[in-house]
Design a protein around this motif. Structure first.
Motif, mmCIF file in Angstrom:
data_model
loop_
_atom_site.group_PDB
_atom_site.id
_atom_site.type_symbol
_atom_site.label_atom_id
_atom_site.label_comp_id
_atom_site.label_asym_id
_atom_site.label_seq_id
_atom_site.Cartn_x
_atom_site.Cartn_y
_atom_site.Cartn_z
ATOM 1 N N ASN A 191 0.715 -1.298 0.084
ATOM 2 C CA ASN A 191 -0.148 -0.035 -0.091
ATOM 3 C C ASN A 191 0.901 1.227 -0.068
ATOM 4 N N ALA A 192 2.156 1.368 0.127
ATOM 5 C CA ALA A 192 3.039 2.479 0.164
ATOM 6 C C ALA A 192 2.968 3.010 -1.143
ATOM 7 N N ARG A 193 2.953 4.412 -1.306
ATOM 8 C CA ARG A 193 3.179 5.232 -2.543
ATOM 9 C C ARG A 193 3.984 6.048 -2.579
ATOM 10 N N PRO A 194 5.328 5.459 -2.564
ATOM 11 C CA PRO A 194 6.723 6.533 -2.428
ATOM 12 C C PRO A 194 6.782 7.257 -4.023
ATOM 13 N N LYS A 195 7.573 8.329 -3.930
ATOM 14 C CA LYS A 195 7.659 9.063 -5.255
ATOM 15 C C LYS A 195 8.435 8.019 -6.355
ATOM 16 N N ILE A 196 8.350 8.041 -7.499
ATOM 17 C CA ILE A 196 8.984 7.078 -8.462
ATOM 18 C C ILE A 196 9.442 8.079 -9.370
ATOM 19 N N ALA A 197 10.700 8.215 -9.937
ATOM 20 C CA ALA A 197 11.239 9.219 -10.966
ATOM 21 C C ALA A 197 12.453 8.388 -11.745
ATOM 22 N N PRO A 198 12.671 8.587 -12.914
ATOM 23 C CA PRO A 198 13.626 8.215 -13.746
ATOM 24 C C PRO A 198 15.125 8.827 -13.312
ATOM 25 N N TYR A 199 15.532 9.302 -12.197
ATOM 26 C CA TYR A 199 16.878 9.677 -11.884
ATOM 27 C C TYR A 199 17.033 8.927 -10.442
ATOM 28 N N PRO A 200 18.376 8.985 -9.984
ATOM 29 C CA PRO A 200 18.843 8.468 -8.753
ATOM 30 C C PRO A 200 18.605 9.469 -7.599
ATOM 31 N N PHE A 201 18.252 8.712 -6.383
ATOM 32 C CA PHE A 201 18.112 9.561 -5.225
ATOM 33 C C PHE A 201 16.698 10.169 -5.181
ATOM 34 N N THR A 202 15.712 9.480 -5.614
ATOM 35 C CA THR A 202 14.457 9.990 -5.762
ATOM 36 C C THR A 202 13.940 9.883 -4.387
ATOM 37 N N THR A 203 14.149 8.845 -3.831
ATOM 38 C CA THR A 203 13.934 8.297 -2.448
ATOM 39 C C THR A 203 14.705 8.868 -1.319
ATOM 40 N N LEU A 204 14.294 9.893 -0.426
ATOM 41 C CA LEU A 204 15.159 10.451 0.526
ATOM 42 C C LEU A 204 14.875 9.850 2.135
ATOM 43 N N GLU A 205 14.033 9.191 1.955
ATOM 44 C CA GLU A 205 13.688 8.787 3.349
ATOM 45 C C GLU A 205 13.036 7.437 3.267
ATOM 46 N N PRO A 206 13.029 6.779 4.603
ATOM 47 C CA PRO A 206 12.595 5.269 4.181
ATOM 48 C C PRO A 206 10.998 5.252 4.311
ATOM 49 N N TYR A 207 10.390 4.309 3.554
ATOM 50 C CA TYR A 207 8.968 4.073 3.815
ATOM 51 C C TYR A 207 8.681 2.589 3.833
ATOM 52 N N LEU A 208 7.341 2.474 4.777
ATOM 53 C CA LEU A 208 7.058 1.384 5.118
ATOM 54 C C LEU A 208 5.594 0.898 4.323
ATOM 55 N N GLY A 209 5.458 -0.349 3.954
ATOM 56 C CA GLY A 209 4.253 -0.627 3.245
ATOM 57 C C GLY A 209 4.001 -2.161 3.730
ATOM 58 N N ILE A 210 2.766 -2.377 3.735
ATOM 59 C CA ILE A 210 2.118 -3.584 4.114
ATOM 60 C C ILE A 210 1.938 -4.359 3.101
ATOM 61 N N VAL A 211 2.500 -5.592 2.684
ATOM 62 C CA VAL A 211 2.234 -6.803 1.759
ATOM 63 C C VAL A 211 1.227 -7.551 2.218
ATOM 64 N N ARG A 212 0.263 -8.041 1.528
ATOM 65 C CA ARG A 212 -0.840 -8.696 1.933
ATOM 66 C C ARG A 212 -1.023 -9.983 1.034
ATOM 67 N N ARG A 213 -1.471 -11.037 1.783
ATOM 68 C CA ARG A 213 -1.968 -12.179 0.880
ATOM 69 C C ARG A 213 -2.979 -13.090 1.910
#
Ligand SMILES: Nc1nc2c(ncn2[C@@H]2O[C@H](COP(=O)(O)OP(=O)(O)OP(=O)(O)O)[C@@H](O)[C@H]2O)c(=O)[nH]1
Ligand SMILES: [Mg+2]
Length: 346
Positions: A191-213
């Motif tokens: 469910n996490a929605r961090p920023k995605i972009a075609p260049y390095p260092f887009t993510t500047l902080e950790p994100y948590l997401g929950i993977v379900r099954r």
């Protein structure tokens, strides 16, 4: 802003002084002592809470005091105890005692000792004890001393300087070069929605997401990218790697097109080398390798050689495409399988 370290200064409330007083009433010429005890100072307590996600609040406030105890009064009235102060921190906070006493202290007194690792919500520890209230003169009355003129002073509350360090708690940590597709992957799996972009260092902080099954789930952490020399501070450095320290599995994402034209297998070795320099225990964690971007022709061209080399070293390599979703079911299945194995439990 994601803040994962803070220094805080605490002073617990002093104990209230005891009171010296004598009964004065009409018709009772020599009333005895009636000075009450002082109240205890409030303690300072740290409590872990799921309501907070970072230590940012401590950027704005780093000094805390709890209330002192009230003084004792005549007529044997006791002073009230000072209220305790509860400071909330996010779950995953490690509390270190830098030093006791009023800050700054001589460097020989700096300890950095870990006094708590708050891994569950609602855990509490007393980090600074309030002072004891002093006893009033009533208590000192004896057959030889009918008119005691002394009472005790309250004792001072403890002073302490702490370092708070947040280490996220996740089951699986995503590591890899910048631009490898880690954030794309977490956004597809959880469910996490961090920023995605075609260049390095887009993510500047950790994100948590929950993977379900069905009725199972696990927590996946997206971490900022690493590059060669990260352990010496290059790029964003290794400061986010601590968040992978408490994960049970490392999910290593490798861009099969290569980072800045490099061979993917050498990128894989570099990242593992960086993790090992940071903490050799990383290499003891199970690691699954997601060979990413297989929708691209260049990537497919590198896949065989990469798989041969990396699986030859004992790693499980799963070809995926975060964009088309290819291989993601297999990857998810492997992660659940590994997490359910006893040996991976921490
Ligand atoms: N073709 C293709 N592109 C991908 C795939 N996965 C990610 N990308 C692209 O690669 C770029 C980087 O993706 P991110 O998910 O932001 O990469 P990251 O690893 O999180 O990067 P940092 O946050 O900078 O470390 C974006 O342009 C994505 O669209 C994939 O499977 N195939
Ligand atoms: Mg990212």
């Amino acid at each position: 802003m994601f803040i994962d370290e803070a220094k805080i200064f605490l002073k617990a409330g002093d104990g209230g002084n005891g009171c010296v007083s004598f009964r004065r009433e009409k018709n009772i010429p020599k009333g005895g002592p009636d000075g009450g005890n002082g109240g205890n100072g409030g303690d300072i307590i740290i409590e872990s809470s799921l309501d907070l996600a970072t230590l940012i609040d401590f950027q704005f406030r780093s000094h805390f005091k709890s209330k002192p105890g009230e003084y004792g009064r005549g007529s044997n009235e006791f002073g009230k105890n000072g209220e305790h102060l509860v400071i909330k921190v996010p779950v995953g906070t490690v509390v270190r005692k830098i030093a006791s006493g009023h800050w700054p202290v001589p460097s020989s007194e700096i300890t950095n000792e870990i006094i708590a690792d708050l891994t569950k919500a609602g855990e509490r520890i007393i980090v600074a004890k309030g002072g004891q209230g002093g006893r009033g003169n009533t208590i000192f009355k004896s057959s030889t001393n009918q008119t005691p003129r002394t009472a005790e002073e309250g004792t001072p509350g403890e002073e302490i300087t702490l370092k708070l360090e947040l280490k996220l708690i996740a089951d699986v940590g995503l590591v890899g070069y910048p631009n490898a597709g880690k954030s794309t992957l977490i956004s597809k799996l959880s469910n996490a929605r961090p920023k995605i972009a075609p260049y390095p260092f887009t993510t500047l902080e950790p994100y948590l997401g929950i993977v379900r099954r069905e009725n199972e789930s696990f927590v996946l952490a997206d971490l900022p990218g690493l590059i060669e020399g990260a352990h010496k501070g290059k790029g964003l450095g290794d400061k986010f790697l601590k968040h992978a320290e408490r994960t049970r599995i490392i999910l290593h994402v490798v861009d099969m097109c290569g980072y800045e034209g490099k061979d993917p297998a050498s990128s894989f070795r570099t990242i593992n080398g960086e993790m090992e320099s940071y903490n050799p225990d990383f290499m003891k964690k199970p690691q699954i390798v997601a060979a990413n971007k297989t929708d691209l022709e260049d990537a497919r061209g590198n896949l065989d050689a990469f798989t041969k080399e990396v699986s030859g070293k004992g790693y499980k390599v799963i070809p995926i495409s975060g964009i088309t979703g290819e291989g993601l079911d297999t990857l998810k299945h492997e992660l659940f399988k590994l997490l359910s194995q006893e040996k991976v439990k921490v």
